[in-house]
Every structure is written in structure tokens, then in C-alpha cells.
Design a protein around this motif. Sequence first.
Motif, short mmCIF file in Angstrom:
data_model
loop_
_atom_site.label_atom_id
_atom_site.label_comp_id
_atom_site.label_asym_id
_atom_site.label_seq_id
_atom_site.Cartn_x
_atom_site.Cartn_y
_atom_site.Cartn_z
N GLN A 41 0.84 -1.20 0.00
CA GLN A 41 0.00 0.00 0.00
C GLN A 41 0.87 1.25 0.00
O GLN A 41 0.62 2.19 -0.75
CB GLN A 41 -0.93 0.00 1.22
CG GLN A 41 -1.85 1.21 1.28
CD GLN A 41 -2.86 1.22 0.16
OE1 GLN A 41 -3.37 0.18 -0.22
NE2 GLN A 41 -3.17 2.39 -0.35
N SER A 42 1.91 1.27 0.81
CA SER A 42 2.81 2.41 0.88
C SER A 42 3.54 2.62 -0.45
O SER A 42 3.68 3.76 -0.93
CB SER A 42 3.82 2.19 2.01
OG SER A 42 4.77 3.21 2.03
N ALA A 43 4.00 1.53 -1.05
CA ALA A 43 4.71 1.63 -2.33
C ALA A 43 3.80 2.15 -3.43
O ALA A 43 4.22 2.95 -4.27
CB ALA A 43 5.28 0.26 -2.70
N PRO A 105 12.63 7.94 -10.96
CA PRO A 105 11.96 7.62 -9.68
C PRO A 105 10.69 6.80 -9.86
O PRO A 105 10.39 5.91 -9.06
CB PRO A 105 11.64 9.00 -9.09
CG PRO A 105 12.60 9.93 -9.74
CD PRO A 105 12.84 9.39 -11.11
N VAL A 106 9.94 7.06 -10.94
CA VAL A 106 8.74 6.28 -11.22
C VAL A 106 9.13 4.85 -11.58
O VAL A 106 8.51 3.89 -11.10
CB VAL A 106 7.91 6.93 -12.35
CG1 VAL A 106 6.77 6.02 -12.79
CG2 VAL A 106 7.38 8.28 -11.91
N ASN A 111 9.34 -0.91 -10.07
CA ASN A 111 10.13 -2.11 -9.79
C ASN A 111 9.95 -2.58 -8.34
O ASN A 111 9.90 -3.78 -8.07
CB ASN A 111 11.60 -1.87 -10.10
CG ASN A 111 11.86 -1.85 -11.59
OD1 ASN A 111 11.16 -2.49 -12.36
ND2 ASN A 111 12.86 -1.09 -12.00
N LYS A 112 9.84 -1.64 -7.41
CA LYS A 112 9.62 -2.00 -6.01
C LYS A 112 8.28 -2.71 -5.84
O LYS A 112 8.19 -3.72 -5.15
CB LYS A 112 9.67 -0.72 -5.15
CG LYS A 112 9.46 -0.97 -3.68
CD LYS A 112 9.57 0.33 -2.90
CE LYS A 112 9.36 0.11 -1.42
NZ LYS A 112 9.46 1.38 -0.66
N GLY A 118 5.93 -10.07 -6.23
CA GLY A 118 6.57 -11.30 -6.67
C GLY A 118 6.46 -11.50 -8.17
O GLY A 118 6.47 -12.62 -8.65
N ALA A 119 6.35 -10.38 -8.90
CA ALA A 119 6.14 -10.45 -10.35
C ALA A 119 7.40 -10.07 -11.12
O ALA A 119 7.33 -9.72 -12.28
CB ALA A 119 4.98 -9.54 -10.74
N ARG A 120 8.52 -10.09 -10.47
CA ARG A 120 9.76 -9.71 -11.13
C ARG A 120 10.87 -10.66 -10.76
O ARG A 120 10.92 -11.24 -9.75
CB ARG A 120 10.14 -8.29 -10.71
CG ARG A 120 11.07 -7.61 -11.65
CD ARG A 120 11.15 -6.15 -11.27
NE ARG A 120 12.10 -5.98 -10.20
CZ ARG A 120 13.29 -5.42 -10.37
NH1 ARG A 120 13.65 -4.96 -11.51
NH2 ARG A 120 14.11 -5.27 -9.36
#
Length: 120
Positions: A41-43, A105-106, A111-112, A118-120
Motif C-alpha cells: 500500500q505504501s509503495a 523515480p517512477v 520495480n519495487k 513477486g512479479a519480477r
Amino acid sequence: MSGDSYYFGDNVNMHGGRGNTGIVKNQAVPANTAAVSPALQSAIEELLQLVEELRDRVPPASAQAIDESLGDISADDDAAPPQDRHRALMAVAGIAATVGVVGQPVLDAVNKILDLLGAR
């Protein structure tokens, strides 16, 4: 088996009386409605802020693509299927990558989120 009862969905039985209230909810929670983790949620909130800044720096067509992706990225109700969220994140990442340093930054925020999913 006589007398066995199997209920799927809502069930209401009323046998007389007054002011009867209540309903038995025989509904299973779908697997994809799990609560969103605080880290995710924070990300996502961070990404949404960064995207708002980025959208003012991209061409109108790219800004429209960002706007169309935001509904699937937002985790408010987690209604978007995982493949739609992934598609939306990749669309935003692609736009961010095309504008270079301004979009970094976006791209990092996307990526984060992908890592958290778990999609990377």
C-alpha cells in the motif's frame, strides 16, 4: 442422506415470530481479495505521487495512458486482476523509461511494487 442440508449462498429461515432479523451468509471469500500488505500500500501511494508529477512532463497521449493505468494500479479495493495490474505497471514503467532521468523515480517505484508482488 435424508435431512442433510447443503446451502450455497445466502440462507434465510423464518418460522413465525416478530421483528426477525439476520441472515446466514454462506459465501466464501475469493482468493484474490486478500488484504493488501502495508508495504505494498505504501509503495503504491508513493508511485501514485510520483506519477502525478511525471504526467505533467510527458506528451498528452502518454498522460492519457498513465490515467488509464491508474485504476488498475490503485490498491484501494484490490479489485484489479493481477494480470491487469501488471499490465498497467508495465505501461507506466515504459512511459517513465522513455523520459530518461525525469522518469527514473517512477521506474524505481514500479520495480519495487513488482518485487513486492513477486512479479519480477
